[in-house]
Design a protein around this motif. Structure first.
Motif, PDB file in Angstrom:
ATOM      1  N   TRP A   1     -11.872   4.417   0.309  1.00  0.00           N
ATOM      2  CA  TRP A   1     -12.400   5.587  -0.413  1.00  0.00           C
ATOM      3  C   TRP A   1     -12.057   6.873   0.316  1.00  0.00           C
ATOM      4  O   TRP A   1     -11.666   7.860  -0.277  1.00  0.00           O
ATOM      5  N   GLY A   2     -12.231   6.842   1.637  1.00  0.00           N
ATOM      6  CA  GLY A   2     -11.832   7.993   2.438  1.00  0.00           C
ATOM      7  C   GLY A   2     -10.713   7.581   3.379  1.00  0.00           C
ATOM      8  O   GLY A   2     -10.061   6.550   3.169  1.00  0.00           O
TER       9      GLY A   2
ATOM     10  N   GLN B   1       0.808  -1.223   0.000  1.00  0.00           N
ATOM     11  CA  GLN B   1       0.000   0.000   0.000  1.00  0.00           C
ATOM     12  C   GLN B   1       0.836   1.265   0.000  1.00  0.00           C
ATOM     13  O   GLN B   1       0.299   2.344  -0.143  1.00  0.00           O
TER      14      GLN B   1
ATOM     15  N   ILE C   1      -1.230   3.099  -6.421  1.00  0.00           N
ATOM     16  CA  ILE C   1      -1.648   4.432  -6.847  1.00  0.00           C
ATOM     17  C   ILE C   1      -3.168   4.595  -6.822  1.00  0.00           C
ATOM     18  O   ILE C   1      -3.691   5.648  -7.153  1.00  0.00           O
ATOM     19  N   GLY C   2      -3.878   3.521  -6.476  1.00  0.00           N
ATOM     20  CA  GLY C   2      -5.330   3.628  -6.339  1.00  0.00           C
ATOM     21  C   GLY C   2      -6.095   3.672  -7.650  1.00  0.00           C
ATOM     22  O   GLY C   2      -7.148   4.303  -7.725  1.00  0.00           O
TER      23      GLY C   2
ATOM     24  N   PHE D   1     -11.347  -0.928  -1.366  1.00  0.00           N
ATOM     25  CA  PHE D   1     -10.671   0.353  -1.540  1.00  0.00           C
ATOM     26  C   PHE D   1     -10.954   1.258  -0.354  1.00  0.00           C
ATOM     27  O   PHE D   1     -12.070   1.292   0.143  1.00  0.00           O
TER      28      PHE D   1
ATOM     29  N   PHE E   1      -3.908   2.890   4.376  1.00  0.00           N
ATOM     30  CA  PHE E   1      -3.771   4.221   3.781  1.00  0.00           C
ATOM     31  C   PHE E   1      -4.989   4.558   2.935  1.00  0.00           C
ATOM     32  O   PHE E   1      -5.519   3.702   2.234  1.00  0.00           O
ATOM     33  N   ARG E   2      -5.340   5.813   2.971  1.00  0.00           N
ATOM     34  CA  ARG E   2      -6.412   6.298   2.107  1.00  0.00           C
ATOM     35  C   ARG E   2      -6.005   6.138   0.639  1.00  0.00           C
ATOM     36  O   ARG E   2      -4.837   6.262   0.291  1.00  0.00           O
ATOM     37  N   GLY E   3      -7.019   5.848  -0.197  1.00  0.00           N
ATOM     38  CA  GLY E   3      -6.769   5.793  -1.637  1.00  0.00           C
ATOM     39  C   GLY E   3      -6.005   4.577  -2.103  1.00  0.00           C
ATOM     40  O   GLY E   3      -5.450   4.591  -3.195  1.00  0.00           O
ATOM     41  N   THR E   4      -5.934   3.540  -1.271  1.00  0.00           N
ATOM     42  CA  THR E   4      -5.246   2.320  -1.697  1.00  0.00           C
ATOM     43  C   THR E   4      -6.151   1.105  -1.500  1.00  0.00           C
ATOM     44  O   THR E   4      -7.168   1.179  -0.812  1.00  0.00           O
TER      45      THR E   4
END
Lengths: 301, 448
Positions: A169-170, A147, A151-152, A167, A192-195
């Motif tokens: 999301w927030g 993670q 890059i999401g 995912f 982590f956010r976005g992963t």
């Protein structure tokens, strides 16, 4: 993929990648399933230096024993312990138990249960499509996600035929103590956010001589965790020869026709071996699964 | 220089002088919409993708309107290649007044479309990982490189035929435009003097680029489709996707070109240069693509619908008679409309073509909506609580902003450089060869 991808290097420094996995393998060999299966495998143990052999983890789910914990009046315990133990961010079910009809167009409305962890495919569509090598095959066969590199783009989620990827999301909700830890690719903490995240087979626990949370949690002993390399599997109580378990029970893999070659096997059934509920009406309580992170954070704040 | 040529020159160059109140109003209005989109994106950066409608679908609908717009814009970008390369190769003379607009659209659509997947990223801060850790196995990387290649190729292909016209602006508009603009023409015309050697180089460069750009353009939409087709999903897992996407791109690209052409013709009063003939010709091309698109759809639906493999039934049901049926049938009707409009003599006119183009652009957006939303809705696991995706306010604001950005960039472009290729048109208007010494080679050498 030859060797380990660079993905692990930063997160596992200062220990070398190779050293780490050798140590993991040794630790596993010394303490985990092999230790338990000791008497059954004396020849193999002397033949090959256990430290040079890599695990090939597999999971076997005996659907005959799984009733989704409906008979116990609790949410599916595998999912629940996975949530608790892996600090799974709110709303995600890395291991989800699906309720399904016994067969399409079946005349009865009886249902079976299908617990679905990540299938750890050997021809993993998610690994194939990842643009940055953030998801990869670990040497022991599991599919992991780094993670700190992801890059999401979520193409792995689109590619997964089992919906087994999640995912953030927030900002993922986790206990504050977890958030503060240094990132570890084996446990995927902190999130982590976005992963993207998913079931990782708890190989860190296996290396330390334990079993994945789902296997340990299952009140019906429906889960087996094993190693194809040493041909051993355990459900936390019994230890069996893995190949025999698969063969004698005609184990199958979900959506075998897709060619993804999962490392999760199923033994067909619909909970017929699970003790029937007597005291209360049985109900599938997946809705009552909890992610108690907000409460924990509030209590400690 | 005869009277018609002087006319052409003034018609084309006049709009480049000054900005005009109308332009400023338009540009200002568009800029406001773009700004709203930027603010929405800033919120998304701050809050994460949870501000999107995708977040509410519990990871079942991992793509939404951003990816729909991405495919849509990249599709539009094919206008340029088709008109300026394919028709150039085919030596179709009627394309001459519209090549530049087509290349405009290509460059602008690629730039705006290319932003969409970045906006869709969970970690845009790590985008350079694509370069540092890029894996050739991933369709995303194919897309990344093929779109950037196409963008740079199109910029070159837009710029090369612009050089003689930029020199014309430099020479003719010297005293009439602002200093920065004068500087722009001075620099961008790269010391073009119209010498025989320069004309020869221009000709060679154009010939090379028009051949190179066609396979690049085809590759772009093919690999865009492969993002979908490289998965095992119902509705995506089909070999027809590459060709289907390329055809769809040309279809919507042509339609967009027609619309932009019509607007610019009206605004800049180019009726003398762009005739109704150009519109009807493009209309016939639209009609042709109607047939091709319907054919691809038939192929896809029949081969999956006949066998009804696992999951296909659910998907087909949802688009043919289910919740997506209004969308799907509107799309099919939209596909057919250019063919119908061009078939009837009465509607085979400028306005007929305009209506057809509008319908096609809308239909092709719907197509991408179905490809993304309806397919992802088909469950892959045994669950019945289906995820329904609706774009959020942030997503809508960013989408509107991207459309406004597209129009704004075209408007700015049209105020900066001639919207039709003066030197290419001049040749067509004065075909009689002059003394080779007097006009050494000139555009004629390029054409030959």
């Amino acid at each position: 993929m030859p060797g380990l991808p660079k993905a692990l290097a930063p997160s596992l420094a200062p220990m070398g990648r190779r050293t780490l996995f050798q140590q993991m393998a040794r630790a596993a060999a010394a303490t985990a399933v092999v230790g338990a299966a000791g008497p059954a495998q004396p020849a193999a143990a002397t033949e090959v230096d256990p430290g040079s052999r890599l695990r090939r983890w597999v999971m076997v789910v005996d659907l005959r024993r799984c009733d989704g914990c409906a008979g116990l009046g609790v949410p599916p315990q595998c999912s629940q312990y996975c949530n608790w133990g892996r600090f799974v961010p709110e709303g995600q079910q890395w291991l989800e138990v699906y309720q399904r009809g016994l067969a399409p167009d079946a005349p009865s409305d009886a249902v079976g249960y299908l617990p679905a962890p990540c299938m750890q495919c050997q021809n993993a569509p998610c690994v194939n499509v990842c643009p940055v090598g953030a998801t990869f095959h670990a040497p022991e066969g599991t599919v992991l996600i780094d993670q700190s590199r992801c890059i999401g783009c979520r193409l792995c989620m689109a590619a997964c035929p089992y919906d087994r990827r999640f995912f953030n999301w927030g900002e993922p909700v986790q206990p504050a103590q977890v958030k503060e830890t240094t990132y570890n690719v084996l446990t995927q903490t902190p999130a982590f956010r976005g992963t993207v995240m998913k079931c990782d087979f708890c190989t860190d626990r296996a290396a330390a001589g334990g079993l994945p949370y789902c296997v340990e949690a299952c009140p019906r002993e429906a889960y087996w965790f094993g190693d194809l390399e040493t041909d051993v599997a355990t459900n936390g109580k019994d230890v069996v020869k893995l190949s025999k378990l698969l063969e004698e029970n005609e184990a199958f893999r979900y959506k075998e026709e897709l060619g993804t070659r999962p490392r999760v096997y199923y033994i067909n059934g619909h909970g017929e071996e699970a003790p029937r509920a007597t005291a209360h009406e049985s109900a599938f309580l997946k809705d009552r699964l909890e992610w108690p992170w907000r409460e924990i954070n509030e209590a400690s704040a | 220089m005869n009277a018609t040529e002087r006319d052409l020159e003034s018609t084309v160059l006049e709009p480049l002088v000054g900005l005009g109140r109308r332009f400023l109003f338009l540009a200002g209005g568009l800029a406001v919409v773009v700004l709203i989109g930027v603010v929405a994106y800033a919120t998304q950066l701050a809050e994460g993708l949870r501000v999107t409608g995708m977040a509410a679908t519990l990871n079942k609908q991992m793509y939404g309107i951003y990816i729909i717009n991405f495919v849509f814009f990249i599709g539009i970008s094919h206008a340029g290649t088709l008109i300026s390369a394919i028709l150039r190769v085919a030596k179709a003379e009627w394309r001459l007044p519209i090549t530049r607009m087509a290349e405009f659209i290509t460059v602008v659509a690629l730039s705006v479309g290319g932003l969409m997947p970045i906006i869709d990223l969970g970690r845009p801060d790590r985008i350079l990982n694509l370069l540092q850790y890029g894996r050739w196995n991933s369709p995303i990387l194919w897309d990344f490189f093929s779109i950037t290649t196409y963008l740079f190729g199109s910029l070159i292909y837009l710029f090369i035929p612009l050089i003689p016209d930029l020199a014309l602006c430099r020479d003719r508009l010297a005293g009439r435009v602002s200093a920065p603009k004068r500087w722009f023409y001075e620099v961008s015309s790269v010391r073009w003097r119209g010498t025989p050697r320069q004309w020869r180089s221009l000709g060679t460069a154009l010939t090379v680029m028009m051949v190179v750009i066609i396979p690049v353009a085809v590759s772009v939409h093919t690999v865009v489709s492969w993002i979908f087709a490289m998965t095992l999903r119902v509705g995506w897992n089909t070999a027809v996707f590459g060709a289907y996407f390329v055809a769809g791109a040309l279809f919507s690209g042509t339609a967009t070109l027609i619309l932009v052409m019509a607007v610019l013709r009206r605004v800049f009063r180019l009726h003398g240069v762009i005739k109704d003939r150009q519109f009807t010709n493009l209309g016939f091309m639209l009609a042709g693509f109607s047939g091709i698109m319907l054919y691809f759809n038939l192929n896809e639906l029949v081969t999956s619908g006949y066998k009804l493999a696992e999951g296909e039934g659910f998907f087909l049901d949802s688009i043919l008679v289910g919740p997506f049926a209004p969308w799907f049938w509107a799309y099919i009707l939209g596909l057919a409309s250019p063919a119908i409009i061009m078939l009837i003599p009465k509607t085979r006119s400028f306005w007929g073509v305009i209506v057809a183009s509008l319908i096609v652009d809308i239909a092709m957006w719907i197509e991408r909506y179905i490809i993304v939303v309806a397919t992802l809705r088909a469950p892959q696991m045994p669950y019945t609580n289906l995820a329904e995706y609706f774009p959020s306010t942030a997503e809508l604001a960013i989408s509107l902003g991207s459309v406004a950005l597209f129009v704004l960039l075209i408007a700015v472009f049209s105020k900066l450089v001639p919207v039709v290729s003066v030197w290419e048109l001049r040749h067509e208007r004065a075909p009689e060869p002059r003394e080779p010494e007097a006009v050494p080679a000139g555009p004629a050498a390029v054409r030959a």
